[in-house]
Design an enzyme around this catalytic site. Sequence first.
Site, PDB file in Angstrom:
ATOM      1  N   GLN A   1      35.029  39.594  27.570  1.00 30.75           N
ATOM      2  CA  GLN A   1      34.372  39.259  28.836  1.00 30.75           C
ATOM      3  C   GLN A   1      35.161  38.149  29.526  1.00 30.75           C
ATOM      4  O   GLN A   1      35.334  37.066  28.975  1.00 30.75           O
ATOM      5  CB  GLN A   1      32.924  38.803  28.598  1.00 30.75           C
ATOM      6  CG  GLN A   1      32.172  38.494  29.894  1.00 30.75           C
ATOM      7  CD  GLN A   1      30.722  38.059  29.651  1.00 30.75           C
ATOM      8  OE1 GLN A   1      30.261  37.988  28.512  1.00 30.75           O
ATOM      9  NE2 GLN A   1      30.013  37.777  30.733  1.00 30.75           N
ATOM     10  N   GLU A   2      35.638  38.432  30.726  1.00 28.88           N
ATOM     11  CA  GLU A   2      36.434  37.445  31.456  1.00 28.88           C
ATOM     12  C   GLU A   2      35.612  36.690  32.492  1.00 28.88           C
ATOM     13  O   GLU A   2      35.879  35.526  32.765  1.00 28.88           O
ATOM     14  CB  GLU A   2      37.635  38.132  32.115  1.00 28.88           C
ATOM     15  CG  GLU A   2      38.637  38.586  31.062  1.00 28.88           C
ATOM     16  CD  GLU A   2      39.898  39.195  31.637  1.00 28.88           C
ATOM     17  OE1 GLU A   2      39.977  39.367  32.862  1.00 28.88           O
ATOM     18  OE2 GLU A   2      40.783  39.497  30.816  1.00 28.88           O
TER      19      GLU A   2
ATOM     20  N   HIS B   1      27.631  41.440  33.412  1.00 25.81           N
ATOM     21  CA  HIS B   1      27.897  42.572  34.300  1.00 25.81           C
ATOM     22  C   HIS B   1      28.072  43.848  33.498  1.00 25.81           C
ATOM     23  O   HIS B   1      28.688  43.858  32.442  1.00 25.81           O
ATOM     24  CB  HIS B   1      29.125  42.324  35.187  1.00 25.81           C
ATOM     25  CG  HIS B   1      30.346  41.895  34.442  1.00 25.81           C
ATOM     26  ND1 HIS B   1      30.522  40.591  34.006  1.00 25.81           N
ATOM     27  CD2 HIS B   1      31.436  42.579  34.046  1.00 25.81           C
ATOM     28  CE1 HIS B   1      31.685  40.498  33.381  1.00 25.81           C
ATOM     29  NE2 HIS B   1      32.264  41.696  33.377  1.00 25.81           N
TER      30      HIS B   1
HETATM   31  P1  5GP Z   1      35.112  41.632  32.212  1.00 28.99           P
HETATM   32  O1  5GP Z   1      36.468  41.650  31.592  1.00 28.99           O
HETATM   33  O2  5GP Z   1      34.588  40.227  32.381  1.00 28.99           O
HETATM   34  O3  5GP Z   1      34.139  42.553  31.525  1.00 28.99           O
HETATM   35  O4  5GP Z   1      35.288  42.274  33.639  1.00 28.99           O
HETATM   36  C1  5GP Z   1      35.401  41.533  34.812  1.00 28.99           C
HETATM   37  C2  5GP Z   1      35.710  42.515  35.911  1.00 28.99           C
HETATM   38  O5  5GP Z   1      35.551  41.850  37.148  1.00 28.99           O
HETATM   39  C3  5GP Z   1      37.152  43.044  35.874  1.00 28.99           C
HETATM   40  O6  5GP Z   1      37.122  44.468  35.745  1.00 28.99           O
HETATM   41  C4  5GP Z   1      37.741  42.587  37.190  1.00 28.99           C
HETATM   42  O7  5GP Z   1      38.579  43.551  37.779  1.00 28.99           O
HETATM   43  C5  5GP Z   1      36.509  42.324  38.049  1.00 28.99           C
HETATM   44  N1  5GP Z   1      36.690  41.268  39.045  1.00 28.99           N
HETATM   45  C6  5GP Z   1      37.212  40.047  38.821  1.00 28.99           C
HETATM   46  N2  5GP Z   1      37.231  39.330  39.976  1.00 28.99           N
HETATM   47  C7  5GP Z   1      36.678  40.146  40.923  1.00 28.99           C
HETATM   48  C8  5GP Z   1      36.424  39.966  42.323  1.00 28.99           C
HETATM   49  O8  5GP Z   1      36.701  38.920  42.926  1.00 28.99           O
HETATM   50  N3  5GP Z   1      35.855  40.998  42.979  1.00 28.99           N
HETATM   51  C9  5GP Z   1      35.522  42.178  42.349  1.00 28.99           C
HETATM   52  N4  5GP Z   1      34.975  43.137  43.099  1.00 28.99           N
HETATM   53  N5  5GP Z   1      35.760  42.373  41.035  1.00 28.99           N
HETATM   54  C10 5GP Z   1      36.323  41.365  40.332  1.00 28.99           C
END
Ligand code: 5GP
Length: 140
Positions: free
Chosen positions: A94-95, A100
Amino acid sequence: MSEDCIFCQIIAGEIPSNTVAETDEAYAFLDVNPLARGHTLVVPKDHHERVGDMPADTAGELFELVNEITPAVEQAVDAPASTVAFNNGEDAGQEVPHVHCHIVPRFAEDGGKPIHSLFTGADLSDDEMAEIADAVRDEQ
Ligand code: 5GP
Ligand code: ZN
């Protein structure tokens, strides 16, 4: 709202996004870096970091929106299936620390794999399985 959270800023309209749905407690928008056409994120409007941090009504409304828009996302991009998943915690990849749900449309022969392919598997005895189930029940 958490001031330095990118998803809180999107929900507040401070950062633009391609919004696809909104309810009182949940918000859905296209991922800016899509893994597939139509890759959508569904988030609670209030800032909570992980699954388990949300009050039950917020969690319920989040999943209601996931349930409602998953077929719409699939149909919009003509996908016969989707992978619906949470990266829950930094060690799970999770980044963005605002919970989400990813809805990633899937296509035959898209080169993607099931979530089982993320893991090598755990070899557990019946006793170990029973102990784990006990431990989870005790933690609730
Ligand atoms: P995680 O790795 O936390 O599960 O996924 C974070 C997601 O957020 C990634 O797929 C990345 O592309 C998306 N993301 C990060 N910053 C933004 C942003 O500013 N706008 C949108 N629409 N998506 C974002
Ligand atoms: Zn946030």
